[in-house]
Write a protein that holds these residues in place. Structure first.
Motif, mmCIF file in Angstrom:
data_model
loop_
_atom_site.group_PDB
_atom_site.id
_atom_site.type_symbol
_atom_site.label_atom_id
_atom_site.label_comp_id
_atom_site.label_asym_id
_atom_site.label_seq_id
_atom_site.Cartn_x
_atom_site.Cartn_y
_atom_site.Cartn_z
ATOM 1 N N ILE A 542 0.864 -1.110 0.151
ATOM 2 C CA ILE A 542 0.102 0.114 -0.109
ATOM 3 C C ILE A 542 0.837 1.280 0.092
ATOM 4 N N ASP A 543 0.688 2.184 -0.829
ATOM 5 C CA ASP A 543 1.380 3.337 -0.849
ATOM 6 C C ASP A 543 0.280 4.281 -0.300
ATOM 7 N N VAL A 544 0.993 5.226 0.517
ATOM 8 C CA VAL A 544 0.460 6.548 1.217
ATOM 9 C C VAL A 544 1.061 7.566 0.795
ATOM 10 N N VAL A 545 0.519 8.603 0.177
ATOM 11 C CA VAL A 545 0.905 9.966 -0.086
ATOM 12 C C VAL A 545 0.139 10.712 0.764
ATOM 13 N N VAL A 546 1.145 11.722 1.383
ATOM 14 C CA VAL A 546 0.806 12.762 2.111
ATOM 15 C C VAL A 546 0.931 14.105 1.428
ATOM 16 N N THR A 547 -0.075 14.686 1.068
ATOM 17 C CA THR A 547 0.144 15.730 -0.146
ATOM 18 C C THR A 547 0.511 17.072 0.667
ATOM 19 N N ASP A 548 0.200 17.376 1.709
ATOM 20 C CA ASP A 548 1.062 18.714 2.276
ATOM 21 C C ASP A 548 2.231 18.692 2.727
ATOM 22 N N THR A 549 2.775 17.642 2.914
ATOM 23 C CA THR A 549 4.073 17.496 3.413
ATOM 24 C C THR A 549 5.136 16.883 2.367
ATOM 25 N N ASP A 550 4.438 16.410 1.066
ATOM 26 C CA ASP A 550 4.995 16.088 -0.149
ATOM 27 C C ASP A 550 5.739 14.638 0.578
ATOM 28 N N GLU A 551 5.209 13.668 1.103
ATOM 29 C CA GLU A 551 6.047 12.562 1.420
ATOM 30 C C GLU A 551 5.067 11.246 0.924
ATOM 31 N N ARG A 552 6.023 10.331 0.818
ATOM 32 C CA ARG A 552 5.089 8.970 0.134
ATOM 33 C C ARG A 552 6.021 7.875 0.932
ATOM 34 N N TYR A 553 4.903 6.925 1.238
ATOM 35 C CA TYR A 553 5.503 5.948 1.954
ATOM 36 C C TYR A 553 5.098 4.623 1.491
ATOM 37 N N ARG A 554 5.667 3.375 1.516
ATOM 38 C CA ARG A 554 5.325 2.192 1.078
ATOM 39 C C ARG A 554 5.181 1.167 2.306
ATOM 40 N N LEU A 555 3.774 0.872 2.436
ATOM 41 C CA LEU A 555 3.630 -0.179 3.464
ATOM 42 C C LEU A 555 3.498 -1.548 2.865
ATOM 43 N N ARG A 556 4.212 -2.389 3.545
ATOM 44 C CA ARG A 556 4.073 -3.844 3.237
ATOM 45 C C ARG A 556 3.537 -4.902 4.381
ATOM 46 N N LEU A 557 2.636 -5.660 3.988
ATOM 47 C CA LEU A 557 2.191 -6.704 5.157
ATOM 48 C C LEU A 557 2.662 -8.073 4.375
ATOM 49 N N ARG A 558 3.803 -8.664 5.095
ATOM 50 C CA ARG A 558 4.322 -9.912 4.774
ATOM 51 C C ARG A 558 4.626 -10.581 6.127
ATOM 52 N N ASN A 559 4.224 -11.821 5.964
ATOM 53 C CA ASN A 559 4.573 -12.851 7.242
ATOM 54 C C ASN A 559 3.899 -11.880 8.627
ATOM 55 N N GLY A 560 2.841 -11.478 8.494
ATOM 56 C CA GLY A 560 2.210 -11.173 9.379
ATOM 57 C C GLY A 560 2.643 -9.626 10.093
ATOM 58 N N ALA A 561 3.583 -9.129 9.352
ATOM 59 C CA ALA A 561 3.984 -7.891 9.743
ATOM 60 C C ALA A 561 4.039 -6.676 9.066
ATOM 61 N N LEU A 562 3.448 -5.493 9.441
ATOM 62 C CA LEU A 562 3.277 -4.424 8.601
ATOM 63 C C LEU A 562 4.539 -3.614 8.842
ATOM 64 N N THR A 563 5.258 -3.595 7.820
ATOM 65 C CA THR A 563 6.479 -2.376 7.670
ATOM 66 C C THR A 563 6.403 -1.257 6.698
ATOM 67 N N TYR A 564 7.073 -0.471 7.022
ATOM 68 C CA TYR A 564 6.953 0.761 5.799
ATOM 69 C C TYR A 564 8.441 1.428 5.563
ATOM 70 N N SER A 565 8.528 2.159 4.417
ATOM 71 C CA SER A 565 9.634 2.879 3.992
ATOM 72 C C SER A 565 9.045 4.027 3.182
ATOM 73 N N SER A 566 10.116 4.991 3.342
ATOM 74 C CA SER A 566 9.732 6.068 2.554
ATOM 75 C C SER A 566 10.915 6.168 1.371
ATOM 76 N N ALA A 567 11.562 5.230 1.038
ATOM 77 C CA ALA A 567 12.387 5.022 -0.068
ATOM 78 C C ALA A 567 11.688 4.779 -1.390
ATOM 79 N N SER A 568 12.157 5.123 -2.431
ATOM 80 C CA SER A 568 11.375 5.005 -3.624
ATOM 81 C C SER A 568 11.446 3.411 -3.970
ATOM 82 N N GLN A 569 10.213 3.080 -4.585
ATOM 83 C CA GLN A 569 9.956 1.740 -4.953
ATOM 84 C C GLN A 569 10.089 1.303 -6.444
ATOM 85 N N ASP A 570 10.519 0.281 -6.672
ATOM 86 C CA ASP A 570 10.523 -0.132 -8.340
ATOM 87 C C ASP A 570 9.018 -0.829 -8.649
#
Length: 630
Positions: A542-570
């Motif tokens: 799941i990507d979450v884009v926060v418009t007023d701060t110009d931030e983009r995050y990638r959320l990943r749910l794998r193996n029962g754990a939800l993690t996130y990163s602000s790095a660009s994704q391919d």
């Protein structure tokens, strides 16, 4: 089972006589200080919310105007009498406090035209009542600034009873706070907030009837209010000791004290008034190193060092010290002595615990063995009304060595229910175990009676006689406790055994607190609700884009754990959520249903069903979980 409280036993009454014989009850200085400068009481002192519900009623403690009964430790009775003294007080000309309107105090520092508010109580309703009392007697001065001394809710939660978000946004009011305030204020109330709030209901006796056989006070204050908890983000962050600010002609000198009573905390000196606000780092009790509601273990070594720094910085110049709980201390020499007693208390317990743990003693063993020096033992401000030597020693042990005491037998114990079943079977069954518990009760060994009866209740949840004896045992332990929160915990346990669970009267994770979540804290708040086993086989991006701060995050749910990163994704996400920062609370409070998100102005692109899948594996906390039963 009868729901009526029982009288104190002969053993408890005899214990109380020993307190009367060995503590300096003839010393009335605290009563002189607690009533000094009284301008007006608030009568009646009940506060209601918009729906007419009572959120605070200090008048329910009027019964304290009497001699201590056998059902209350006389030392705690004395402390509760002091804490129940309420009204508007002059600290020095230009500084005023309202006490007895919540667990904490609020202070008013007058400037050239307006006033600075230091700490805001817990609830908007009690805060508004405090402001009204102040203005009734000191005039309608505009509020120029609010100062949060630290990140606990009873020091910021009432802010909207004093000022509005619009006033702050317009620059009319500054809000000062120590570095890290928002992060710690929100994290404590959101991450483990459900569990901490449930346990806080026990700790503050929120559901106890007020009276000699019920709630008499929590030691730090009487109890918590049950109104609306609010929050306004700080406009000015204090980062270094010696940093200064002047507002409306009032000069403030700040001393940072992180990781003492709170992870984000500061003291404030007002040179123009020769007045020191000690926040919650020097109060008229031994404070908690690990609060019974739960928290990260605090650092008594650092705490004592900061109080040494306080004395070095302001000792000799400060002519009064006031705090966010209890009553002030006047006189330059008395100020230094008060701060020194507090400093020595934290240092002694820290150092002696380490000395004894390095000899191989465990936390419970050190707690039984440690003795305070006479000067600390007989200082009323060092008594364990909120923290205690016993549980603070265990906290120091935990801070350095953790939960494991080194004995292999304790490395892999059965959980409580399975352990209870085995103990009960070993003793010869529930009735035999209960008979032993009753023998201990009759002998006045309530600690052992509680342990045995608790095993029976956890082995056989519905064993009526065991529940009744356990309730009676907790009651006697509560009657005997000098510590206010111990008493509340014991009597709350007895109440739930007799009457059923009372849940969580006050929720600190309110809308404003949720609204202060940063994106990463918001993601963490979701992650801790994931039901891991249900999500083992899911793979979601799941990507979450926060418009007023110009931030983009990638959320990943794998193996029962939800993690996130602000790095660009391919790779492409399954779904993208686009929202301004203010939309995050709508997601947190309204859930992940696509139709609700759309109604809140949150844009969704991609496979919206993924959000329903994620929502399907969320498992929120239970504010009514069992404590004294399995």
């Amino acid at each position: 089972m009868s729901t009526q409280p029982k009288p104190a036993s002969a053993a408890i009454a005899e214990q109380h006589k020993s307190y009367l014989g060995r503590l300096p009850f003839a010393d009335r200085q605290d009563f002189e200080d607690a009533t000094r400068g009284l301008i007006a009481r608030r009568e009646p002192n009940a506060v209601h919310d918009a729906d007419g519900n009572v959120v605070w009623d200090n008048d329910t403690y009027d019964f304290l105007d009497a001699e201590a009964p056998d059902t209350v430790n006389p030392s705690l009775w004395r402390q509760s009498q002091l804490n129940a003294i309420q009204g508007l007080f002059e600290v020095v000309p230009g500084i005023y406090q309202v006490r007895g309107l919540d667990l904490s105090n609020t202070s008013f520092v007058e400037g050239d035209e307006g006033v600075i508010v230091v700490d805001t109580l817990l609830s908007k309703e009690t805060a508004a009542a405090a402001l009204a009392l102040y203005r009734e007697h000191r005039g309608d001065r505009p509020i120029k600034a609010v100062v949060y001394t630290h990140s606990h809710a009873d020091h910021f939660g009432g802010v909207k009873g004093f000022v509005t978000q619009e006033q702050v946004d317009a620059g009319e009011v500054k809000v000062f706070a120590p570095e890290g305030f928002v992060e710690h204020a929100v994290a404590e109330n959101v991450y483990a907030g459900t569990a901490m709030s449930r346990r806080a209901a026990y700790m503050y006796g929120a559901a106890l009837a007020r009276g000699p056989q019920g709630g008499v006070g929590a030691g730090l204050g009487q109890t918590i209010s049950t109104g609306e908890v609010t929050l306004i983000r700080p406009t000015d962050e204090v980062t270094t000791t010696g940093q200064e600010a002047t507002v409306d002609g009032v000069r403030m000198v700040f001393q940072m004290a992180p990781d003492t009573e709170a992870p984000s905390e500061m003291l404030i000196y007002f040179p123009g008034f020769k007045a020191l606000c000690a926040a919650e780092d020097a109060t008229h009790t031994f404070h908690n190193l690990l609060t019974l509601r739960g928290a990260v273990v605090r650092d008594p070594h650092g705490w004592s060092n900061y109080l040494t720094e306080t004395i070095d910085l302001f000792g000799g110049d400060a002519e009064v010290v006031f705090a966010s709980h209890h009553w002030p201390t006047w006189g330059a020499d008395r100020v230094v002595e008060f701060l020194s007693i507090q400093r020595d208390l934290y240092a002694y317990v820290h150092d002696q615990t380490l000395r004894l743990l390095n000899k191989g003693l465990t936390g419970p063993e050190i707690a039984e063995a440690i003795e305070l020096p006479p000067a600390l033992e007989n200082a009323w401000s060092a008594r364990g009304y909120y923290g205690s030597v016993n549980h603070n020693v265990k906290a120091v042990y935990q801070r350095y060595l953790g939960w494991f005491d080194g004995n292999p037998a304790n490395l892999w114990q059965h959980p409580p229910v399975e352990r209870a079943k085995r103990y009960v079977d070993c003793i010869g069954g529930a009735d035999a175990a209960l008979a032993k518990a009753r023998e201990a009760f009759d002998a006045g060994d309530y600690r052992w009676a509680a342990e045995l009866a608790n095993h029976v209740v956890f082995a056989e949840r519905d064993h009526a006689e065991a529940r009744e004896l356990l309730a009676d045992t907790y009651e006697q332990l509560g009657y005997g406790s000098e510590n206010g929160t111990w008493r509340d915990f014991y009597l709350s346990g007895a109440t739930e055994l007799r009457e059923g669970q009372f849940g969580t009267p006050t929720q600190s994770a309110a809308g404003d607190v949720i609204g202060a979540l940063t994106p990463t804290m918001f993601f963490d708040a979701i992650a801790i609700q994931i039901d891991g086993p249900k999500a083992w086989d899911l793979a979601i991006a799941i990507d979450v884009v926060v418009t007023d701060t110009d931030e983009r995050y990638r959320l990943r749910l794998r193996n029962g754990a939800l993690t996130y990163s602000s790095a660009s994704q391919d790779d492409e996400p399954d779904v993208t959520i686009t929202t301004p920062l203010r939309g995050l609370p709508a997601i947190a409070l309204g859930g992940l249903a696509p139709e609700r998100l759309a109604a809140a102005g949150v844009e969704i692109s991609g496979d919206a069903s993924v959000l329903k899948t994620l929502a399907g594996v969320l498992d929120p906390g239970d504010p009514d979980f069992a404590i004294v039963t399995p």
